[in-house]
Write a protein that holds these residues in place. Structure first.
Motif, PDB file in Angstrom:
ATOM      1  N   GLU A 150      -9.920  17.214 -29.871  1.00  0.00           N
ATOM      2  CA  GLU A 150     -10.333  16.622 -31.149  1.00  0.00           C
ATOM      3  C   GLU A 150      -9.159  15.924 -31.835  1.00  0.00           C
ATOM      4  N   GLU A 151      -7.999  16.564 -31.840  1.00  0.00           N
ATOM      5  CA  GLU A 151      -6.832  15.978 -32.516  1.00  0.00           C
ATOM      6  C   GLU A 151      -6.339  14.708 -31.831  1.00  0.00           C
ATOM      7  N   ASN A 152      -6.711  14.503 -30.569  1.00  0.00           N
ATOM      8  CA  ASN A 152      -6.351  13.284 -29.851  1.00  0.00           C
ATOM      9  C   ASN A 152      -7.441  12.226 -29.920  1.00  0.00           C
ATOM     10  N   GLY A 153      -8.542  12.572 -30.577  1.00  0.00           N
ATOM     11  CA  GLY A 153      -9.674  11.650 -30.639  1.00  0.00           C
ATOM     12  C   GLY A 153     -10.411  11.543 -29.317  1.00  0.00           C
ATOM     13  N   ASN A 202      -6.416  22.560 -21.666  1.00  0.00           N
ATOM     14  CA  ASN A 202      -6.645  21.813 -22.904  1.00  0.00           C
ATOM     15  C   ASN A 202      -7.827  20.857 -22.797  1.00  0.00           C
ATOM     16  N   SER A 203      -8.599  20.986 -21.748  1.00  0.00           N
ATOM     17  CA  SER A 203      -9.767  20.118 -21.555  1.00  0.00           C
ATOM     18  C   SER A 203     -10.990  20.714 -22.244  1.00  0.00           C
ATOM     19  N   LYS A 229     -14.425  13.243 -24.312  1.00  0.00           N
ATOM     20  CA  LYS A 229     -13.946  13.114 -22.927  1.00  0.00           C
ATOM     21  C   LYS A 229     -13.566  14.461 -22.311  1.00  0.00           C
ATOM     22  N   ALA A 230     -13.626  15.540 -23.059  1.00  0.00           N
ATOM     23  CA  ALA A 230     -13.149  16.844 -22.596  1.00  0.00           C
ATOM     24  C   ALA A 230     -13.879  17.316 -21.341  1.00  0.00           C
ATOM     25  N   ALA A 231     -15.178  17.190 -21.297  1.00  0.00           N
ATOM     26  CA  ALA A 231     -15.936  17.641 -20.124  1.00  0.00           C
ATOM     27  C   ALA A 231     -15.528  16.850 -18.881  1.00  0.00           C
ATOM     28  N   GLN A 232     -15.317  15.554 -19.021  1.00  0.00           N
ATOM     29  CA  GLN A 232     -14.896  14.733 -17.888  1.00  0.00           C
ATOM     30  C   GLN A 232     -13.496  15.126 -17.423  1.00  0.00           C
ATOM     31  N   MET A 233     -12.614  15.446 -18.360  1.00  0.00           N
ATOM     32  CA  MET A 233     -11.266  15.887 -18.006  1.00  0.00           C
ATOM     33  C   MET A 233     -11.326  17.171 -17.179  1.00  0.00           C
TER      34      MET A 233
END
Length: 92
Positions: free
Chosen positions: A56-59, A49-50, A63-67
């Motif tokens: 997007e739904e979590n705002g 889910n990263s 941060k996705a790439a860092q996750m």
């Protein structure tokens, strides 16, 4: 021996149901270690889910790439401690 040499010379085994193991109360690192102990050749990051769409739904789309990066670093650390060659594959 490179990854592609391994592919040509034998069957590589990938880890299994990460979510199921996490639901059993194991940490991500413990789960990866269990798969390594079972003999897998490749572990996957717990980063399915990263990605921008899922986050997007979590705002947290920014941060996705860092996750994903942090999940890869944790998996690589576990693989490096295996005492044998273990590959890491990302998922997102």
């Amino acid at each position: 021996m490179s990854f592609f040499d391994d592919l040509r010379s034998r069957i590589l085994v990938l880890d299994g149901a990460m979510g199921t193991m996490l639901q059993r109360g194991l940490t991500e690192e413990e789960t990866l270690q269990k798969y390594i102990e079972a003999g897998v050749d490749i572990i996957t990051t717990n980063s399915f889910n990263s990605n921008r769409i899922s986050q997007e739904e979590n705002g947290l789309a920014d941060k996705a790439a860092q996750m994903a990066y942090e999940a890869a670093c944790r998996a690589r650390k576990v693989a490096d401690g295996a005492g044998r060659k273990v590959y890491v594959a990302g998922s997102c």
